[in-house]
Design a protein around this motif. Structure first.
Motif, PDB file in Angstrom:
ATOM      1  N   VAL A 873       3.401  11.983  29.795  1.00 41.08           N
ATOM      2  CA  VAL A 873       2.657  11.072  28.818  1.00 41.08           C
ATOM      3  C   VAL A 873       1.393  11.395  28.480  1.00 41.08           C
ATOM      4  N   GLN A 877       0.715  13.529  24.947  1.00 46.32           N
ATOM      5  CA  GLN A 877      -0.673  12.824  24.200  1.00 46.32           C
ATOM      6  C   GLN A 877      -1.814  13.983  23.478  1.00 46.32           C
ATOM      7  N   ALA A 908       8.828   2.756  31.833  1.00 44.89           N
ATOM      8  CA  ALA A 908       7.845   1.962  31.720  1.00 44.89           C
ATOM      9  C   ALA A 908       6.769   3.094  30.684  1.00 44.89           C
ATOM     10  N   THR A 909       7.788   3.866  31.160  1.00 41.25           N
ATOM     11  CA  THR A 909       7.532   6.120  30.311  1.00 41.25           C
ATOM     12  C   THR A 909       6.950   5.684  28.416  1.00 41.25           C
ATOM     13  N   THR A 911       7.381   3.108  27.071  1.00 38.61           N
ATOM     14  CA  THR A 911       6.725   1.857  26.671  1.00 38.61           C
ATOM     15  C   THR A 911       5.417   2.928  26.531  1.00 38.61           C
ATOM     16  N   THR A 912       4.973   3.123  26.851  1.00 42.61           N
ATOM     17  CA  THR A 912       3.110   4.228  26.499  1.00 42.61           C
ATOM     18  C   THR A 912       3.202   4.604  25.980  1.00 42.61           C
ATOM     19  N   LEU A 913       4.154   5.727  25.622  1.00 46.79           N
ATOM     20  CA  LEU A 913       4.102   6.737  24.446  1.00 46.79           C
ATOM     21  C   LEU A 913       4.828   5.261  23.560  1.00 46.79           C
ATOM     22  N   GLU A 915       3.884   2.688  22.355  1.00 44.46           N
ATOM     23  CA  GLU A 915       2.369   2.165  22.658  1.00 44.46           C
ATOM     24  C   GLU A 915       1.357   3.269  21.680  1.00 44.46           C
ATOM     25  N   MET A 916       1.724   4.430  21.302  1.00 43.24           N
ATOM     26  CA  MET A 916       1.026   5.468  20.755  1.00 43.24           C
ATOM     27  C   MET A 916       1.347   5.349  19.153  1.00 43.24           C
TER      28      MET A 916
END
Length: 1018
Positions: A873, A877, A908-909, A911-913, A915-916
């Motif tokens: 992640v 980013q 989980a990974t 979902t984090t990306l 959100e970006m």
């Protein structure tokens, strides 16, 4: 509850009537008189008549009151007396022409309010709790200070040049009287008093007098003549009414719930009322004219005191309410608990299968339970009140009575066994009876509680247990556990065999003897057999107390109760150490080489057959390595066969240390060894690499020097290897191939490994060379990105998929199918993947300046190893921020095969990306084994139909079921769908018909460099 009795006093009424007549005479004289001197005389007549009559009547009432009321009425009478004395002094002062203020009469006038207040507090003192008295004091004080503040706000502005003492007296007149009224008012809600006529008149008279004095003071401060004023009559009438209320004096506590709620509301409102009065005082002092500074300060200080007292009272109210609620809840809970306990006790006694009865000290039955009713054949109502003599013969009744007396005399429980026959059913059994004496509060015996339990079955079981105990001490080791496998008994044979005493074993579980040789699967299968059949037997390895591991033949039997539930387990076993040693010796001679203890040819052939069968099932490759020591004959010829044997033994140990668990090292004879490898890769090249790695490890180990007694010896070996896949080749053929490959290794110069297939060896060499060149490809900028367009139904460009190409200066274009698997295997996929991601983001940034490309979404393939990095992640980013691109223009393509393991971490990974703003596409959908349960949780934007399904599209509807299902699933998940590998118009039309409207394939463009791709867009 009535606190005091109503007081009737006829003499007091006569005095009050006389006083009323005097007030009437004075009133008529004031009304009809014209001479000011006569008006003043009549004015004094009605004042004196009223006050004097009220004082006399109060003393008469106090003298005839009940003892509980005397103290309170005494103080009220004392206050009225002071008031009357003040009036008499006033008359004398008037006659003498005394006009100073304050005069002696004024101080007697002031006695009325405080004395009435004290009388009221005395009246309720013996009937209230400390907290109630504190509440009344606090309410009275707060409201009195508030009224005092208001009076000050009204009086002080009119003070003028009035001296301090006269001003204090003027303020004290109404304040003390109103304070008495406030005390009475506070008593009513605090004590929940009934609001009767006597209280209303009493409080009204006090308020009337206080307000009359206030008005009188206002007039005096304003300089208005007040002698003979009409309203002076109100003083006389009010004081008579005050005394009259005492003739009907009655203070009662009411239990009316509605009145209780009103009182509670009044008490809650009281602090607010005091604050409002104090606020009005402040408002008056600051708004009604230009008041002196000391007036404002005095009023403000009083207001602050009122607020503080109101806050204290409010806090007290809250605390009292909480205590009341807690008490009520505790009472309710106690009542419920008591009811439940009574019900439970009654139910318990009635449902206990034992006989329970209660007799008094004379043997008369007081109570019994249903089981006892069956003994005598009568109901409890028929048994209670009678004795044993009413139901059984005299001898048995005497026996029962004698035991009752013994229990009462012993002053403790007495246990005996009795033979009882039930009247209902005729059952006869052995009963254990416990009789316990019952005592009253003084400790005197009042009866006997009896409890009888049927012990017939227990007696029978005790007999059987005695027989079982004899059989238990046999020559076989035996152990008994409870249903939870806790040891409860062992015999002497068990103690002798294991070395544990009975104290050490009892309370433990059989895990105490575990040798560690059996895994959970073994024990799980054993207990499944016991659960299904009730027994199990087999060979088990256990550990003695001294640490020795030994084999035994174990038999376990489950013991169930009458209800079928297992209560115990019985285990018996025999030590089979000697038998196992004999079997192992025979087996060793038959299957192992005596010199090296390695499997011999016979065992090797058996294991090779098993390996071939396992390879067929798993489709995994295996390998056979034929190993021969170089120049071994020279060692035997020079140093002798003993040194040769030493070398063979050391070689055997080194070979075993080089292979994996599950592989086989065998000695065929002489200096020839065979290594059997199982469970290699399904891919031929990878399996060959794994075989070569182990072969190189063996060569390195055997190249180390050997210490043969005093001689240091150096030896090498030659290895021939061949791969196998299932039963495609005969066993003898495999042995022959490995042997041939071994001779190829010797011809190649010895101390090396050779594969039977020359082409295979060439492929391995080529792969090694390719791996070395791959490591330098990034630095030498040999990688390039190609772009394959993605379009919609109208062939409008939507974006592109980036595809890496390796343009080698000598090999030319190297297919990704050759170098991508190699990069994933050796870890180079990580820097390559990061380079692709960085290059793609740079291209997105470059396209932002062009109207044809700024809206395109660029898809980048991500490998499983790259995606599962802990800092993946952060890498994405960093790249996105470094190039400053819109994250929505970047789409990461994941293969469905990635979703087989670690699904939660992948979600989980993603979902984090997500959100970006980064998009996700699931590539090769339908070809993997992803769980549909997790598929709906993935933050996907697109599903990609694999090209294998696109190639198989046909006009036949049944042949397109998979594609139709994938498209329906995508719509159900609310994600886009795109098909890859579209090469014909017919495929596009079929896909469009099925509901897919995004495409990628050679029909639109093959993967091309960026320059050609941009030209294609224009």
């Amino acid at each position: 509850m009535k606190l005091q009795q109503s007081i009737k006093c006829s003499s007091a009424n006569i005095v009050l009537l006389a006083g009323a007549f005097g007030v009437l005479i004075g009133t008529l004289g004031i009304r009809l008189g014209h001479d000011p001197s006569w008006v003043r005389i009549f004015d004094n007549i009605h004042w004196t008549s009223g006050t004097l009559a009220a004082a006399i009547a109060a003393w008469l009432i106090a003298g005839q009151a009940a003892s509980g009321d005397k103290k309170g009425l005494f103080w009220i009478a004392l206050g009225l007396t002071g008031y009357a004395i003040g009036q008499i002094l006033w008359d004398i002062q008037a006659a003498m022409g005394y006009a100073d203020f304050p005069a002696p009469s004024d101080f007697f006038y002031l006695c009325l309010g405080p004395c009435v207040t004290i009388g009221l507090l005395k009246e309720i003192g013996s009937h209230t709790s400390k907290s109630q008295r504190r509440t009344i004091w606090l309410d009275t004080t707060t409201l009195t200070v508030a009224l005092l503040t208001l009076v000050l706000a009204l009086y002080l502005p009119k003070r003028g040049d009035t001296a301090l003492l006269p001003m204090i007296v003027l303020v004290a007149y109404p304040t003390t009287l109103l304070a008495a009224a406030i005390t009475a008012l506070s008593m009513i809600p605090s004590l929940r008093l009934r609001l009767n006529a006597s209280l209303i008149v009493f409080i009204g008279a006090l308020i009337w007098t206080g307000l009359s004095w206030m008005n009188w003071n206002f007039l005096a401060l304003d300089g208005i003549a007040i002698d003979g004023a009409w309203f002076n009559i109100s003083f006389s009438v009010a004081v008579l009414l005050l005394a009259y209320s005492l003739t009907r004096w009655k203070i009662e506590v009411t239990e009316d719930a509605r009145w209780d709620r009103r009182c509670e509301s009044f008490l809650r409102l009281l602090p607010l009322v005091t604050v409002v009065i104090a606020s009005l005082s402040v408002v008056f002092s600051h708004t009604l004219g230009d008041f002196p500074f000391f007036v404002e300060v005095t009023v403000d200080a009083g207001a602050v005191i009122v607020v503080l007292l109101a806050m204290i009272r409010q806090s007290s109210l809250m605390k009292e309410r909480d205590e009341l609620v807690s008490t009520q809840l505790a009472l309710i809970d106690s009542q419920k608990t008591l009811a439940q306990e009574r019900g439970m006790l009654k139910s318990l006694v009635r449902t206990i299968p034992d006989l329970i009865w209660l007799k008094d000290s004379n043997g008369v039955y007081l109570s019994c339970n249903p089981m006892f009713e069956k003994l005598y054949g009568h109901s409890e109502q028929e048994i209670v009140g009678k004795t044993d003599y009413d139901f059984v013969d005299q001898a048995l009744a005497d026996f029962f009575r004698a035991n009752d007396r013994l229990a009462m005399e012993a002053k403790g429980s007495r246990v005996n066994e009795e033979q009882l026959t039930f009247a209902i059913g005729g059952y006869c059994g052995q009963f254990e009876t416990i009789k316990t004496p019952m005592y009253d509060e003084q400790g005197e015996v009042i009866g006997v509680l009896g409890v009888a339990r049927d012990i017939t079955e227990r007696k029978r079981a005790e007999g059987e247990l005695s027989i079982s105990a004899t059989a238990f001490e046999s020559h076989e080791s035996m152990m008994i556990t409870d249903a939870n496998s806790v040891i409860i008994r062992v015999n002497q044979a068990f103690i002798d065999e294991t070395g544990y005493t009975s104290e050490e074993a009892i309370g433990q579980t059989p895990r105490l003897f575990s040798s560690g040789r059996h895994d959970e699967t073994f024990y799980k299968a054993m207990w499944e057999t016991i659960s299904s059949t009730g027994k199990w037997q087999g060979e088990v390895w256990d550990r003695r107390k001294n640490g020795e591991i030994y084999p035994k033949w174990l038999t376990i039997s489950a013991v169930a109760g009458v209800d079928g539930v297992v209560t115990h387990y019985v285990g018996s076993h025999v030590d089979i150490t000697e038998r196992k040693a004999t079997e192992d010796k025979i087996k060793n001679l038959a299957f192992y080489d005596p010199l090296t203890q390695l499997p011999n040819r016979r065992l090797l052939i058996d294991r090779l057959l098993q390996a071939l069968a396992s390879s067929t099932r798993s489709n995994r490759k295996g390998a056979l390595l034929f190993l021969d020591l170089d120049n071994f004959k020279t060692l035997n010829d020079t140093l002798g066969h003993d040194f040769g044997d030493l070398l063979l033994q050391q070689v055997a140990k080194r070979l075993e240390s080089c292979v994996r668990e599950g592989d086989t090292v065998a000695r065929l004879g002489g200096d020839e060894f065979v290594v059997l490898l199982e469970g290699l890769s399904e891919q031929v090249i990878e399996a060959a690499e794994q075989t070569e790695a182990i072969g190189e490890k063996i060569l390195a180990a055997l190249n180390q020097s050997y210490q043969l007694v005093t001689h240091e010896y150096q030896s090498t070996s030659s290895i021939g290897a061949t791969l196998f896949n299932g039963n495609q080749q005969a066993m003898d053929e495999l042995m022959k191939q490995a042997d041939i490959a071994m001779y190829q290794a010797k011809k190649a110069g010895r101390n090396t490994i050779r594969f039977f297939d020359p082409k295979m060896q060439e492929a391995i060499n080529s792969r090694v060379s390719l791996e070395g060149e791959l490591r330098n490809a990034i630095e030498k900028k040999q990688f390039h990105l190609y772009y394959q367009i993605q379009v919609d139904d109208n062939r409008k460009p939507l974006g592109a998929e980036t595809l890496i190409r390796w343009i080698h200066p000598e090999r030319g274009m190297v297919s990704p199918f050759h170098f991508i698997p190699l990069a994933e295997e050796n870890g180079l996929i990580l820097p390559i993947g990061l380079w692709v991601l960085d290059t793609a983001c740079a291209q997105i940034k470059a396209w932002e300046q062009d109207v044809h490309t700024r809206d395109l979404v660029l898809a980048v393939n991500v490998s499983a190893k790259q995606f599962n990095q802990a800092d993946f992640v952060a890498q994405v980013q960093g790249v996105v921020q470094r190039h400053g691109i819109n994250p929505a223009r970047l789409k990461l393509e994941l293969t469905e095969s990635m979703l087989v393991e670690n699904v939660k971490e992948i979600i989980a990974t993603m979902t984090t990306l997500k959100e970006m703003g980064i998009q996700f596409s699931l590539d090769d959908f339908g070809t993997g084994y992803s769980s549909l349960q997790y598929l709906q949780k993935l933050p996907l934007d697109q599903l990609k139909i694999d090209m294998s399904f696109v190639r198989n599209l046909s006009p036949n509807p049944n042949g397109n079921a998979i594609v139709r299902t994938i498209i329906a699933m995508a719509k159900g998940l609310n994600v886009d769908i795109i098909a890859e590998g579209v090469e014909t118009e017919e495929q596009q039309q079929l896909l469009h018909y099925l509901g897919c409207d995004h495409y990628q394939g050679y029909l639109f463009s093959k993967p091309v460099p960026v320059e050609q791709f941009e030209a294609l867009l224009k």
